[in-house]
Design a protein around this motif. Structure first.
Motif, mmCIF file in Angstrom:
data_model
loop_
_atom_site.group_PDB
_atom_site.id
_atom_site.type_symbol
_atom_site.label_atom_id
_atom_site.label_comp_id
_atom_site.label_asym_id
_atom_site.label_seq_id
_atom_site.Cartn_x
_atom_site.Cartn_y
_atom_site.Cartn_z
ATOM 1 N N LEU A 1 -8.606 8.484 2.864
ATOM 2 C CA LEU A 1 -8.160 7.800 4.083
ATOM 3 C C LEU A 1 -6.789 7.170 3.862
ATOM 4 N N LEU A 2 -6.612 6.511 2.718
ATOM 5 C CA LEU A 2 -5.332 5.867 2.429
ATOM 6 C C LEU A 2 -4.221 6.894 2.235
ATOM 7 N N LEU A 3 -4.562 8.063 1.689
ATOM 8 C CA LEU A 3 -3.556 9.116 1.536
ATOM 9 C C LEU A 3 -3.035 9.589 2.887
ATOM 10 N N ARG A 4 -3.838 9.394 3.930
ATOM 11 C CA ARG A 4 -3.419 9.793 5.275
ATOM 12 C C ARG A 4 -2.284 8.915 5.805
ATOM 13 N N ILE A 5 -2.233 7.680 5.353
ATOM 14 C CA ILE A 5 -1.285 6.751 5.979
ATOM 15 C C ILE A 5 -0.067 6.456 5.124
ATOM 16 N N ILE A 6 -0.023 7.043 3.903
ATOM 17 C CA ILE A 6 1.165 6.805 3.083
ATOM 18 C C ILE A 6 2.128 7.968 3.227
ATOM 19 N N GLY A 7 3.391 7.683 3.099
ATOM 20 C CA GLY A 7 4.427 8.700 3.232
ATOM 21 C C GLY A 7 4.812 9.300 1.898
ATOM 22 N N PRO A 8 5.617 10.356 1.904
ATOM 23 C CA PRO A 8 6.038 11.018 0.666
ATOM 24 C C PRO A 8 6.778 10.093 -0.286
ATOM 25 N N GLY A 9 7.422 9.041 0.250
ATOM 26 C CA GLY A 9 8.175 8.137 -0.610
ATOM 27 C C GLY A 9 7.317 7.192 -1.416
ATOM 28 N N SER B 1 -16.797 0.148 -10.799
ATOM 29 C CA SER B 1 -16.934 0.438 -9.379
ATOM 30 C C SER B 1 -16.460 -0.742 -8.536
ATOM 31 N N ALA B 2 -16.855 -1.955 -8.936
ATOM 32 C CA ALA B 2 -16.419 -3.154 -8.210
ATOM 33 C C ALA B 2 -14.912 -3.337 -8.320
ATOM 34 N N PHE B 3 -14.355 -3.064 -9.515
ATOM 35 C CA PHE B 3 -12.906 -3.173 -9.702
ATOM 36 C C PHE B 3 -12.162 -2.194 -8.804
ATOM 37 N N MET B 4 -12.657 -0.954 -8.701
ATOM 38 C CA MET B 4 -11.993 0.040 -7.866
ATOM 39 C C MET B 4 -12.110 -0.308 -6.386
ATOM 40 N N ASP B 5 -13.204 -0.950 -5.994
ATOM 41 C CA ASP B 5 -13.321 -1.443 -4.610
ATOM 42 C C ASP B 5 -12.200 -2.440 -4.322
ATOM 43 N N LEU B 6 -11.970 -3.335 -5.280
ATOM 44 C CA LEU B 6 -10.918 -4.336 -5.117
ATOM 45 C C LEU B 6 -9.542 -3.671 -5.084
ATOM 46 N N PHE B 7 -9.328 -2.705 -5.967
ATOM 47 C CA PHE B 7 -8.057 -1.992 -6.021
ATOM 48 C C PHE B 7 -7.774 -1.276 -4.699
ATOM 49 N N LEU B 8 -8.766 -0.569 -4.174
ATOM 50 C CA LEU B 8 -8.586 0.178 -2.926
ATOM 51 C C LEU B 8 -8.422 -0.749 -1.721
ATOM 52 N N ALA B 9 -8.910 -1.987 -1.849
ATOM 53 C CA ALA B 9 -8.741 -2.953 -0.758
ATOM 54 C C ALA B 9 -7.344 -3.566 -0.767
ATOM 55 N N LEU B 10 -6.762 -3.710 -1.965
ATOM 56 C CA LEU B 10 -5.451 -4.370 -2.080
ATOM 57 C C LEU B 10 -4.276 -3.393 -2.001
ATOM 58 N N LEU B 11 -4.507 -2.137 -2.373
ATOM 59 C CA LEU B 11 -3.417 -1.162 -2.364
ATOM 60 C C LEU B 11 -2.732 -1.027 -1.004
ATOM 61 N N PRO B 12 -3.475 -1.039 0.129
ATOM 62 C CA PRO B 12 -2.808 -0.878 1.428
ATOM 63 C C PRO B 12 -1.735 -1.928 1.712
ATOM 64 N N PRO C 1 -11.491 1.083 9.304
ATOM 65 C CA PRO C 1 -10.114 1.406 9.619
ATOM 66 C C PRO C 1 -9.838 2.873 9.912
ATOM 67 N N THR C 2 -10.869 3.688 10.249
ATOM 68 C CA THR C 2 -10.628 5.101 10.483
ATOM 69 C C THR C 2 -9.766 5.343 11.706
ATOM 70 N N LYS C 3 -9.697 4.347 12.597
ATOM 71 C CA LYS C 3 -8.854 4.486 13.781
ATOM 72 C C LYS C 3 -7.445 3.960 13.541
ATOM 73 N N LEU C 4 -7.167 3.630 12.293
ATOM 74 C CA LEU C 4 -5.910 2.964 11.990
ATOM 75 C C LEU C 4 -4.700 3.704 12.532
#
Length: 297
Positions: A114-122, A184-195, A271-274
């Motif tokens: 999902l996050l790969l959908r909203i990031i640009g090539p840069g 798993s909990a750490f990656m949840d936190l990472f994926l929440a903060l990366l955006p 956030p699928t409608k983001l």
């Protein structure tokens, strides 16, 4: 006799366990169906949706296994079961464990897509970080599942008495489970903060950026839930009362090991409608380094 006098009463907590699982399952199913319907309507079904559907299917299977386990006495204290019931319940307990580990990984892969959908090539480092997160959670989850069944030779010794069987110290598998749960909990936190690093570069009002950060950051709640769950995993080292750990609140550890109150479905699906909530021109093409359509003027 002294053991039974000091033991808790022989109660069946199956109704509470089933209520927990099937309530979560129904809520998650509704959320996932709405997600897929929305994406189909917009003709934008992607890998993130397919991985979430896979996660939902595994969770449905898990709920069915828990129903079978409960019917066989898996929600009663282990020492009150007959020898045949103990063998059957222990067998189903071990069968159920991978169905609690795998959805944790597939849900994170869905979020990463999902996050790969909203990031640009840069956004190069964010892209590779997401690929790393998908690969790492899959590898860690696979190792955890494999070691569940290779810790005994033959594996049947996990739930049945097998003469001359060789098994690892239970602490080894417990430590692997603790690592998997913590990672798993750490990656949840990472994926929440990366955006935050992505949205901060979008060309939009600050108020909208904050709103989107909050929306995509709901995964922090999943991380908190996962951390709480991981704190109970040391109990996997104690197999005396595998169905109902006396040091845990009701329901037994099975529910804590598998269940995170629909979080893997609710928060990633929010956030699928983001990309459709953003005004035209404020999708990933607004990010630095993204390709944009030439102006017609």
């Amino acid at each position: 006799m002294d053991q039974y006098m000091a033991s808790p009463p022989d109660e069946d907590r199956g109704s509470r366990l089933l209520a927990l699982y099937w309530t979560e399952c129904i809520i998650a199913l509704i959320i996932v169906c709405l997600r897929v319907f929305w994406r189909l309507k917009l003709k934008s079904l992607g890998w993130d949706d397919w991985f979430m559907v896979l996660t939902m299917a595994i969770f449905l299977a898990l709920s069915a296994i828990v129903s079978v386990l409960t019917a066989k006495g898996g929600s009663r204290h282990f020492f009150y079961l007959t020898p045949s019931e103990k063998a059957s319940v222990t067998h189903w307990e071990w069968i159920s464990l991978p169905f609690g580990v795998i959805p944790s990984a597939t849900a994170k892969v869905s979020v990463a897509f999902l996050l790969l959908r909203i990031i640009g090539p840069g956004m190069t480092w964010q892209k590779w970080a997401l690929y790393f997160s998908m690969i790492s959670v899959t590898v860690v989850g696979a190792i955890s599942v494999i070691t569940i069944y290779v810790q005994c030779d033959p594996p049947r010794a996990l739930w049945d008495h097998v003469p001359h069987a060789k098994c690892w110290d239970p602490a080894i598998q417990a430590n692997i489970g603790i690592f998997q749960g913590s990672y798993s909990a750490f990656m949840d936190l990472f994926l929440a903060l990366l955006p935050i690093t992505v949205i901060s570069k979008l060309k939009m009002k600050k108020s909208k950026k904050i709103a989107l950060c909050i929306l995509l950051g709901l995964g922090i709640l999943t991380a908190i839930s996962g951390a709480i769950r991981a704190s109970y995993l040391p109990e996997l080292n104690n197999r005396d009362d595998i169905t109902c750990k006396r040091s845990l609140p009701t329901p037994p550890i099975l529910s804590y090991y598998h269940s995170s109150p629909c979080n893997p479905f609710t928060f990633p699906s929010t956030p699928t409608k983001l990309t459709h909530l953003l005004p035209k021109g404020e999708h990933s093409t607004s990010l630095p380094g993204s390709a944009s359509k030439p102006s017609s003027s």
